[in-house]
Design an enzyme around this catalytic site. Sequence first.
Site, short mmCIF file in Angstrom:
data_model
loop_
_atom_site.label_atom_id
_atom_site.label_comp_id
_atom_site.label_asym_id
_atom_site.label_seq_id
_atom_site.Cartn_x
_atom_site.Cartn_y
_atom_site.Cartn_z
N HIS A 294 38.45 -1.15 -5.90
CA HIS A 294 37.22 -1.14 -5.11
C HIS A 294 36.06 -1.72 -5.91
O HIS A 294 36.02 -1.61 -7.14
CB HIS A 294 36.87 0.28 -4.65
CG HIS A 294 36.76 1.25 -5.79
ND1 HIS A 294 37.86 1.84 -6.37
CD2 HIS A 294 35.69 1.74 -6.46
CE1 HIS A 294 37.48 2.65 -7.35
NE2 HIS A 294 36.16 2.60 -7.43
N HIS B 129 31.92 -1.71 -6.43
CA HIS B 129 30.68 -0.96 -6.21
C HIS B 129 29.55 -1.96 -5.93
O HIS B 129 29.38 -2.92 -6.69
CB HIS B 129 30.29 -0.18 -7.47
CG HIS B 129 31.24 0.92 -7.82
ND1 HIS B 129 30.98 2.24 -7.55
CD2 HIS B 129 32.46 0.90 -8.44
CE1 HIS B 129 31.98 3.00 -7.99
NE2 HIS B 129 32.89 2.21 -8.53
P1 5GP Z 1 35.44 4.69 -9.76
O1 5GP Z 1 34.94 5.52 -10.89
O2 5GP Z 1 36.90 4.93 -9.47
O3 5GP Z 1 35.10 3.24 -9.92
O4 5GP Z 1 34.58 5.15 -8.50
C1 5GP Z 1 35.03 5.96 -7.50
C2 5GP Z 1 33.86 6.23 -6.58
O5 5GP Z 1 34.33 6.83 -5.40
C3 5GP Z 1 32.82 7.19 -7.19
O6 5GP Z 1 31.57 6.52 -7.28
C4 5GP Z 1 32.81 8.36 -6.22
O7 5GP Z 1 31.52 8.87 -6.00
C5 5GP Z 1 33.41 7.78 -4.95
N1 5GP Z 1 34.16 8.73 -4.16
C6 5GP Z 1 35.14 9.57 -4.60
N2 5GP Z 1 35.64 10.30 -3.58
C7 5GP Z 1 34.97 9.89 -2.46
C8 5GP Z 1 35.04 10.28 -1.09
O8 5GP Z 1 35.82 11.13 -0.69
N3 5GP Z 1 34.20 9.65 -0.22
C9 5GP Z 1 33.32 8.70 -0.64
N4 5GP Z 1 32.54 8.15 0.29
N5 5GP Z 1 33.22 8.30 -1.93
C10 5GP Z 1 34.03 8.90 -2.83
#
Ligand code: 5GP
Length: 152
Positions: A114, A116
């Site tokens: 994903h 951001h």
């Molecule tokens: P990563 O650290 O893997 O790049 O980011 C994962 C992101 O997913 C985090 O910013 C976190 O806030 C978001 N996230 C995790 N679980 C959920 C969820 O259930 N719903 C939404 N909308 N965002 C989520």
Amino acid sequence: MIVHSWVVSNVERAVNQDCIFCKIIAGEIPSAKIYDHGGIYAFLDIAPVNKGHALVVPKKHYATLFDVPPDLGRELTTALQVVGRAVMTATGAAGLNVGMNNFEAAGQLVHHAHFHLIPRHAGDGLTLWTQHAYESVEEMQKLTQAIRSAIG
Ligand code: 5GP
Ligand code: ZN
């Protein structure tokens, strides 16, 4: 025949049963959806760095950038531009950071690739990373060669 294509399309969807983003994309978990086109889905991050922080994800489950097929690049770039511009407009942001964490060492918590999209405002105080210096020009040149060799 109809049953056969239904099975094939569901297998092709490559859902990971344990993945929270696969569940969001399938509608099993609610999300603040903002974009749903072709193979790409986008929704608001539940814990935003700044309000309007969005996540752009391939609908199929790929763990990291290195698993995403390059063929998806055009759709992904379009989504990043369309969603990024809309996030900036809706939040009145003057800037936008696009980020991606790959593997746990880089802070990846959700193992579904994903991007951001983080809206930025002048003086919002965010510093994303600190920078360092190389010890010498030689060190930098050596690393340049190592990376070029790794590309092949
Ligand atoms: P990563 O650290 O893997 O790049 O980011 C994962 C992101 O997913 C985090 O910013 C976190 O806030 C978001 N996230 C995790 N679980 C959920 C969820 O259930 N719903 C939404 N909308 N965002 C989520
Ligand atoms: Zn997934």
